[in-house]
Motif scaffolding. Structure first.
Motif, mmCIF file in Angstrom:
data_model
loop_
_atom_site.group_PDB
_atom_site.id
_atom_site.type_symbol
_atom_site.label_atom_id
_atom_site.label_comp_id
_atom_site.label_asym_id
_atom_site.label_seq_id
_atom_site.Cartn_x
_atom_site.Cartn_y
_atom_site.Cartn_z
ATOM 1 N N LYS A 109 0.849 -1.189 0.000
ATOM 2 C CA LYS A 109 0.000 0.000 0.000
ATOM 3 C C LYS A 109 0.885 1.239 0.000
ATOM 4 O O LYS A 109 2.019 1.213 0.490
ATOM 5 N N ASP B 6 -7.235 -3.300 -0.872
ATOM 6 C CA ASP B 6 -8.164 -3.755 0.174
ATOM 7 C C ASP B 6 -9.225 -4.677 -0.407
ATOM 8 O O ASP B 6 -9.579 -5.700 0.190
ATOM 9 N N GLU B 7 -9.751 -4.340 -1.568
ATOM 10 C CA GLU B 7 -10.784 -5.159 -2.212
ATOM 11 C C GLU B 7 -10.221 -6.516 -2.621
ATOM 12 O O GLU B 7 -10.870 -7.551 -2.456
ATOM 13 N N ILE B 8 -9.015 -6.539 -3.138
ATOM 14 C CA ILE B 8 -8.380 -7.801 -3.543
ATOM 15 C C ILE B 8 -8.166 -8.697 -2.329
ATOM 16 O O ILE B 8 -8.398 -9.908 -2.384
ATOM 17 N N GLU C 260 -9.787 -8.681 0.536
ATOM 18 C CA GLU C 260 -10.965 -8.919 1.356
ATOM 19 C C GLU C 260 -11.325 -10.396 1.373
ATOM 20 O O GLU C 260 -11.334 -11.069 0.341
ATOM 21 N N GLU C 261 -11.586 -10.906 2.546
ATOM 22 C CA GLU C 261 -11.991 -12.296 2.698
ATOM 23 C C GLU C 261 -13.416 -12.471 2.208
ATOM 24 O O GLU C 261 -14.299 -11.726 2.600
ATOM 25 N N ARG C 262 -13.656 -13.444 1.371
ATOM 26 C CA ARG C 262 -14.996 -13.728 0.869
ATOM 27 C C ARG C 262 -15.708 -14.675 1.805
ATOM 28 O O ARG C 262 -15.139 -15.614 2.318
ATOM 29 N N ASN D 44 -4.881 2.014 -2.725
ATOM 30 C CA ASN D 44 -5.065 1.298 -1.466
ATOM 31 C C ASN D 44 -6.446 0.650 -1.380
ATOM 32 O O ASN D 44 -6.582 -0.467 -0.868
ATOM 33 N N ALA D 45 -7.475 1.303 -1.902
ATOM 34 C CA ALA D 45 -8.823 0.718 -1.912
ATOM 35 C C ALA D 45 -8.853 -0.527 -2.797
ATOM 36 O O ALA D 45 -9.506 -1.526 -2.456
ATOM 37 N N CYS D 46 -8.141 -0.478 -3.904
ATOM 38 C CA CYS D 46 -8.071 -1.635 -4.806
ATOM 39 C C CYS D 46 -7.395 -2.815 -4.097
ATOM 40 O O CYS D 46 -7.891 -3.943 -4.151
#
Length: 89
Positions: A56, A81-83, A85-87, A77-79
Motif C-alpha cells: 500500500k 483492500d478489495e483484492i 478482502e476475505e470472501r 489502497n482501496a483496490c
C-alpha cells in the motif's frame, strides 16, 4: 481477452510447496499447472507467473502532497483492500 486474478498465499521458494504444482507419473518430476511447464529442480524459476502483491502507498501527512497523488493513493489502497478482502461464500 478478459483477464482474471487469483489471490492465494505465496508459496515458499520451492515450487513443490505451491498448490499449482503437481507431481507427474514420472518419479521426481513436477508440472506447473499455471503454465503447463515441467519444473526444474531447485528454486522457483524466472518464468513463474506468481507475483507478490505490491505494498500500500503510505499516508502522506506533510500537507504538501499533490491532490492527484493523494487521489491515486486512495484508489490504489482501496483496490488492494478489495483484492485482499476475505470472501464469505
Amino acid at each position: 481477452m478478459a483477464k482474471a486474478v487469483l489471490v492465494m498465499d505465496m508459496p515458499e521458494q520451492v515450487c513443490q510447496k505451491c498448490t499449482l504444482c503437481y507431481e507427474t507419473e514420472n518419479d521426481d518430476e513436477y508440472l506447473c499447472c499455471a503454465t503447463g511447464k515441467l519444473l526444474p529442480d531447485g528454486e522457483k524459476p524466472d518464468w513463474c507467473p506468481l507475483r507478490e502483491l505490491p505494498e500500500k502507498i503510505p499516508d502522506l501527512k506533510s500537507g504538501y502532497e499533490d491532490f492527484s497523488v493523494s487521489i491515486s493513493r486512495v484508489g490504489w489502497n482501496a483496490c488492494l483492500d478489495e483484492i485482499l478482502e476475505e470472501r464469505k461464500e
